[in-house]
Design a protein around this motif. Structure first.
Motif, PDB file in Angstrom:
ATOM      1  N   SER A  24       0.838  -1.192   0.000  1.00 18.42           N
ATOM      2  CA  SER A  24       0.000   0.000   0.000  1.00 18.42           C
ATOM      3  C   SER A  24       0.875   1.244   0.000  1.00 18.42           C
ATOM      4  O   SER A  24       2.024   1.214   0.443  1.00 18.42           O
ATOM      5  N   GLU A  25       0.322   2.327  -0.510  1.00 13.36           N
ATOM      6  CA  GLU A  25       0.982   3.637  -0.522  1.00 13.36           C
ATOM      7  C   GLU A  25      -0.045   4.662  -0.066  1.00 13.36           C
ATOM      8  O   GLU A  25      -1.185   4.680  -0.550  1.00 13.36           O
ATOM      9  N   THR A  26       0.342   5.544   0.850  1.00 15.78           N
ATOM     10  CA  THR A  26      -0.517   6.642   1.278  1.00 15.78           C
ATOM     11  C   THR A  26       0.156   7.962   0.939  1.00 15.78           C
ATOM     12  O   THR A  26       1.361   8.132   1.150  1.00 15.78           O
ATOM     13  N   LEU A  27      -0.638   8.914   0.425  1.00 13.64           N
ATOM     14  CA  LEU A  27      -0.101  10.184  -0.046  1.00 13.64           C
ATOM     15  C   LEU A  27      -1.109  11.305   0.185  1.00 13.64           C
ATOM     16  O   LEU A  27      -2.287  11.059   0.461  1.00 13.64           O
ATOM     17  N   ILE A  28      -0.636  12.552   0.032  1.00 14.69           N
ATOM     18  CA  ILE A  28      -1.479  13.740   0.144  1.00 14.69           C
ATOM     19  C   ILE A  28      -1.946  14.141  -1.244  1.00 14.69           C
ATOM     20  O   ILE A  28      -1.113  14.344  -2.140  1.00 14.69           O
ATOM     21  N   PRO A  29      -3.252  14.294  -1.472  1.00  9.62           N
ATOM     22  CA  PRO A  29      -3.716  14.695  -2.806  1.00  9.62           C
ATOM     23  C   PRO A  29      -3.422  16.163  -3.097  1.00  9.62           C
ATOM     24  O   PRO A  29      -3.393  17.009  -2.202  1.00  9.62           O
TER      25      PRO A  29
END
Length: 237
Positions: free
Chosen positions: A43-48
């Protein structure tokens, strides 16, 4: 829409949801990393980010939102995970479920993903995702060539929905839903320069000349299911 996968097929999910700003570091760097989740491969989490906005503009960054891309062994594993998260922000956010049918380039964590035959027609909606690990020494070049491409995608008539995302300091993502793969490819290659633009084509030439990234991949997906609210519309397909 294409048919649903059988239980043994891998599936990708993409999520966008609200979080308290004080929890942003947790979601960026620790979410889904602290415990083993059945069937979650990566998984990857990022700021839009808003496409085309200045990197110095407050309008560019959504600091109370997270986007998550997740790679699952089966859709049943994704359903089980979400059933256990009913009191968490991800459960009330938007999500789209995807089947990979084309991969260009390489991100090591996704190298094992199966590329399935494409079942839907060329003229049906599809999703394009890019993931990149930026060479920090090339940040200025990356911004210079990337900003025109952002505006090209944002303004293209074949695009349904698109945004970029990042996780400090070198992880970048773009996400877009297109009317069809044909429309997306016309934009990528500048088939009709007056309507499709040449920014993406020129940026690819520059990347080939001197790569901005240590790793980079472009992924194309069939849409299996979309749930939640996007652009004021509720989806449950």
């Amino acid at each position: 829409m294409s048919q649903k996968p059988i239980p043994t097929q891998e599936v990708f999910s993409f999520h966008r949801f609200e979080v308290p700003i004080y929890k942003l570091p947790y979601y960026l760097f620790f979410y889904l990393k602290q415990k083993k989740i059945k069937g979650l491969i990566h998984s990857e989490t990022l700021i839009p980010m808003e496409l085309g906005e200045s990197i110095f503009s407050k309008r560019r960054y959504h600091l109370t939102q997270i986007v998550l891309i997740a790679f699952w062994q089966t859709e049943e594993d994704l359903n089980l995970f979400l059933s256990q998260c009913q009191n968490y922000p991800i459960h009330s956010g938007w999500q789209i479920r995807l089947r990979l049918y084309r991969r260009l380039g390489k991100i090591s964590e996704l190298e094992s993903a199966t590329v399935y035959p494409k079942y839907s027609a060329l003229e049906t909606p599809m999703v394009a995702i890019t993931l990149a690990r930026l060479k920090l020494s090339h940040t200025i070049r990356f911004a210079k060539w990337g900003k025109p491409v952002e505006k090209q995608v944002r303004d293209h008539h074949g695009k349904h929905y698109a945004f970029a995302a990042f996780r400090p300091f070198r992880n970048f993502l773009t996400f877009s839903i297109w009317d069809s793969e044909k429309q997306m490819l016309q934009m990528v290659h500048g088939t009709e320069p007056k309507t499709d633009g040449l920014e993406h084509k020129n940026a690819m030439l520059e990347r080939n000349r001197n790569d901005f990234h240590t790793e980079f991949t472009t992924l194309r997906f069939e849409i299996l299911k979309e749930l939640g609210r996007r652009g004021g519309i509720d989806y449950e397909t």
